[in-house]
Motif scaffolding. Structure first.
Motif, PDB file in Angstrom:
ATOM      1  N   GLY A  45       0.805  -1.208   0.000  1.00 17.18           N
ATOM      2  CA  GLY A  45       0.000   0.000   0.000  1.00 17.18           C
ATOM      3  C   GLY A  45       0.845   1.267   0.000  1.00 17.18           C
ATOM      4  O   GLY A  45       0.328   2.370   0.194  1.00 17.18           O
ATOM      5  N   LYS A  48       3.593   1.687  -4.899  1.00 17.89           N
ATOM      6  CA  LYS A  48       4.434   1.193  -6.002  1.00 17.89           C
ATOM      7  C   LYS A  48       3.611   0.955  -7.280  1.00 17.89           C
ATOM      8  O   LYS A  48       3.976   1.419  -8.361  1.00 17.89           O
ATOM      9  N   SER A  49       2.484   0.223  -7.138  1.00 21.30           N
ATOM     10  CA  SER A  49       1.665  -0.065  -8.329  1.00 21.30           C
ATOM     11  C   SER A  49       1.047   1.213  -8.878  1.00 21.30           C
ATOM     12  O   SER A  49       0.890   1.363 -10.095  1.00 21.30           O
ATOM     13  N   THR A  50       0.699   2.126  -7.983  1.00 19.59           N
ATOM     14  CA  THR A  50       0.132   3.399  -8.441  1.00 19.59           C
ATOM     15  C   THR A  50       1.154   4.140  -9.300  1.00 19.59           C
ATOM     16  O   THR A  50       0.820   4.696 -10.350  1.00 19.59           O
ATOM     17  N   GLN A 396      -9.774  -2.508  -4.635  1.00 20.68           N
ATOM     18  CA  GLN A 396      -9.185  -1.202  -4.304  1.00 20.68           C
ATOM     19  C   GLN A 396      -8.087  -1.291  -3.245  1.00 20.68           C
ATOM     20  O   GLN A 396      -7.451  -0.299  -2.928  1.00 20.68           O
ATOM     21  N   SER A 398      -4.365  -2.703  -2.049  1.00 13.59           N
ATOM     22  CA  SER A 398      -3.134  -3.050  -2.763  1.00 13.59           C
ATOM     23  C   SER A 398      -3.002  -4.573  -2.760  1.00 13.59           C
ATOM     24  O   SER A 398      -3.645  -5.279  -1.963  1.00 13.59           O
ATOM     25  N   GLY A 400      -0.749  -6.748  -1.752  1.00 13.40           N
ATOM     26  CA  GLY A 400      -0.372  -7.426  -0.520  1.00 13.40           C
ATOM     27  C   GLY A 400      -1.511  -7.438   0.487  1.00 13.40           C
ATOM     28  O   GLY A 400      -1.702  -8.412   1.229  1.00 13.40           O
TER      29      GLY A 400
HETATM   30  N1  ATP Z   1      -8.431   2.047  -7.622  1.00 12.41           N
HETATM   31  C1  ATP Z   1      -8.224   2.394  -6.340  1.00 12.41           C
HETATM   32  N2  ATP Z   1      -9.213   2.897  -5.591  1.00 12.41           N
HETATM   33  C2  ATP Z   1      -9.010   3.252  -4.307  1.00 12.41           C
HETATM   34  N3  ATP Z   1      -7.832   3.137  -3.666  1.00 12.41           N
HETATM   35  C3  ATP Z   1      -6.802   2.623  -4.364  1.00 12.41           C
HETATM   36  C4  ATP Z   1      -6.935   2.217  -5.721  1.00 12.41           C
HETATM   37  N4  ATP Z   1      -5.739   1.746  -6.148  1.00 12.41           N
HETATM   38  C5  ATP Z   1      -4.898   1.848  -5.097  1.00 12.41           C
HETATM   39  N5  ATP Z   1      -5.533   2.384  -4.031  1.00 12.41           N
HETATM   40  C6  ATP Z   1      -4.929   2.680  -2.716  1.00 12.41           C
HETATM   41  O1  ATP Z   1      -3.718   3.389  -2.924  1.00 12.41           O
HETATM   42  C7  ATP Z   1      -2.727   2.976  -1.982  1.00 12.41           C
HETATM   43  C8  ATP Z   1      -1.474   2.532  -2.737  1.00 12.41           C
HETATM   44  O2  ATP Z   1      -1.780   1.311  -3.395  1.00 12.41           O
HETATM   45  P1  ATP Z   1      -0.743   0.567  -4.350  1.00 12.41           P
HETATM   46  O3  ATP Z   1      -1.486  -0.558  -4.999  1.00 12.41           O
HETATM   47  O4  ATP Z   1      -0.073   1.551  -5.228  1.00 12.41           O
HETATM   48  O5  ATP Z   1       0.311  -0.010  -3.286  1.00 12.41           O
HETATM   49  P2  ATP Z   1       1.564  -0.978  -3.529  1.00 12.41           P
HETATM   50  O6  ATP Z   1       2.746  -0.306  -2.948  1.00 12.41           O
HETATM   51  O7  ATP Z   1       1.633  -1.382  -4.950  1.00 12.41           O
HETATM   52  O8  ATP Z   1       1.163  -2.210  -2.593  1.00 12.41           O
HETATM   53  P3  ATP Z   1       1.474  -3.806  -2.719  1.00 12.41           P
HETATM   54  O9  ATP Z   1       2.896  -3.992  -2.317  1.00 12.41           O
HETATM   55  O10 ATP Z   1       0.548  -4.390  -1.691  1.00 12.41           O
HETATM   56  O11 ATP Z   1       1.150  -4.222  -4.109  1.00 12.41           O
HETATM   57  C9  ATP Z   1      -3.385   1.883  -1.143  1.00 12.41           C
HETATM   58  O12 ATP Z   1      -3.857   2.474   0.048  1.00 12.41           O
HETATM   59  C10 ATP Z   1      -4.528   1.388  -1.975  1.00 12.41           C
HETATM   60  O13 ATP Z   1      -5.590   0.870  -1.179  1.00 12.41           O
END
Ligand code: ATP
Length: 495
Positions: A45, A48-50, A396, A398, A400
């Protein structure tokens, strides 16, 4: 890195993204240079994916810029490798590279096919690898499949064009030796002058391949430094925001026999026998395709068995009758949460409530609402799911955090038999320690646990003994003093 290679190819400047009130990325700055492997790490969260989705143009930023212009020359091209490689397994490498044509027909077609094969050979050879480009992609090893995806992404790349390759957790299900093979290719891509942006939770692998590491916490950059200036403990601290206590091996306390599997056959698995006692954690190692990734589902009854018996305490578990398996106390966390583990369009609460808890009267939805929300809150806290908003749609969360919800769904059934496939895939280093503790707790409460994992280190930390599979049969069993990451890896690699 030479000064020519220090050329910036992508400049991310003050990049910001909100989802409602959640600040997923908070004024992030980073630069990827030519010839550089830049790793982005961070807790679940952390954003990274964002970041990847903003680079891909899937999301629009709420602030900041992505500069794709080098100091001179045309715009840098971004090429992406996602976890789903997007290859067609029933086609060859030649065809997946978009080069294929039918071999039937007049001789000139055959000539063209020979030329295409040569081109495909050259495309993969540039990464220092060599495999049969006419074989179906589904028959290649996972690392080879990823290399095909990289070759396809980099098709048409030449010195006149700047390219940054973005890899989103490319090694999630790869086994040790395969990871090394892929990492060598990633280094080769950078040596040829591309930039590489690489997302991973495997911090040892980051230290092995990356030049620079950027750490995110709650959407913001908390570290941007050369890998040579840090080590594993330093990265753990950056990601987790503190020291993480790894699981200490505990003496096995074996109770009665809980699981007895005899002469099991199905898929690639042949003549598989195992007896697991209450309190015991048995690991399953092996490369992908060895049967490691099929065993738990075959025992649970979700994959067809052609022979053999599975006995859970005093009852047989029938093949194909999942309700019966659950009623009799079996729980199964599958490796592929998107396909089999969860319903992404449902809320986290609905996912948690989707398995009936044996012994709890009626279905969960009939249990009083207050009890439901209290239990959900407890499981969210126990597994560290963030954000603590169980009413949010699972998609919505992440990756993990989705994994933690899937685990919690099964742990709350208090199973007699816990079958786990890749239980910590995609979870950060802190959450992994928490999940390991939860698995140990479930075993200590009397469950038999079978855990299949591509991570030898995880198996060595967690298990009392580890069965090593190759071509569907057990080829080794590792226990006691011998139970180390190196020994498991050595036993898993085919001779
Ligand atoms: N489409 C969405 N709608 C609402 N919240 C979102 C959405 N996509 C991501 N988030 C929120 O944005 C934050 C960052 O998420 P992200 O997926 O970028 O994390 P991450 O670092 O890739 O995590 P992981 O290691 O678990 O994959 C999180 O709090 C997630 O819940």
């Amino acid at each position: 890195m030479t000064s020519e290679q220090r050329r910036p190819l992508v400049r991310v400047d003050q990049l910001t993204k909100y989802f409602g009130n959640t600040c997923a990325l908070d004024r992030v700055d980073l630069t990827v240079h030519a010839g550089e492997v830049l790793a982005v790490v961070g807790h679940n969260g952390s954003g990274k994916s964002t970041l990847v989705k903003l680079l891909a143009g899937f999301h629009t930023p709420d602030g900041g810029t992505i500069g794709l212009q080098g100091e001179a020359g045309p715009e840098t091209e971004l090429r992406f490798i996602h976890q789903d490689l997007g290859l067609v397994g029933s086609l060859s490498t030649v065809e997946n590279l978009g080069l294929g044509s039918t071999s039937d027909g007049p001789p000139w077609r055959r000539l063209r096919k020979m030329a295409e094969r040569l081109q495909a050979d050259q495309l993969v050879a540039q990464f220092g690898v060599d495999f049969d480009v006419d074989a179906l992609v589904q028959e290649l090893s996972p690392a080879e499949q990823t290399i095909v995806a990289i070759a396809r992404a980099l098709r048409g790349w030449n010195e006149e064009r700047d390219v940054v390759l973005v890899l989103d957790e490319p090694t999630a299900a790869l086994h040790g030796a395969e990871v090394d093979r892929l990492m060598a290719v990633v280094r080769r891509v950078a040596e040829r002058g591309a930039g590489v942006l690489f997302i991973s939770h495997r911090l040892d692998e980051v230290l092995g391949v990356a030049d620079t590491v950027v750490a995110l916490r709650n959407g913001a950059v908390v570290g941007n430094l050369p890998c040579s200036e840090t080590d594993y403990a330093g990265l753990v601290e950056l990601v987790a925001g503190g020291v993480v206590e790894e699981l200490q091996r505990r003496p096995a306390e074996r109770g009665d026999v809980v699981l007895r599997v005899n002469a099991l056959q199905g898929g690639v698995i042949r003549d598989f026998d195992v007896t697991v006692h209450a309190g015991e954690i048995v690991g399953v190692a092996g490369i992908l395709g060895s049967g490691r990734d099929e065993l738990c589902a075959t025992i649970f009854g979700g994959r067809r068995r052609t022979r053999g018996t599975v006995r859970l305490r005093d009852n047989d578990l029938a093949s194909g009758d999942l309700r019966q398996s659950i009623r009799r106390g079996a729980a199964f966390v599958p490796g592929d949460r998107h396909q089999h583990g969860a319903v992404m369009t449902m809320t986290a609460t609905e996912n948690l409530a989707s398995v009936r808890v044996p012994g709890v009267e009626g279905r969960w939805r009939r249990v009083r609402k207050s009890h439901e929300s209290r239990e959900v809150a407890e499981w969210f806290a126990a597994c560290g799911v963030v954000p603590a908003r169980p009413e949010m749609q699972l998609s919505q969360f992440s990756g993990g955090n989705q994994q933690k919800v899937v685990l919690a769904k099964w742990l709350r059934t208090h199973p007699n038999l816990l079958l786990l496939e890749e239980p910590t895939q995609g979870v950060d280093v802190g959450a992994k320690a928490v999940i390991h503790q939860l698995i140990v707790r479930t075993a200590n409460q009397g469950a038999a646990v079978l855990v299949a994992s591509s991570e030898a280190k995880e198996l060595a930390q967690l298990c009392d003994r580890v069965l090593v599979l190759a071509d569907g049969v057990v080829v080794d069993e590792v226990a006691g003093q011998e139970l180390t990451e190196a020994r498991i890896l050595h036993a898993s690699v085919p001779a």
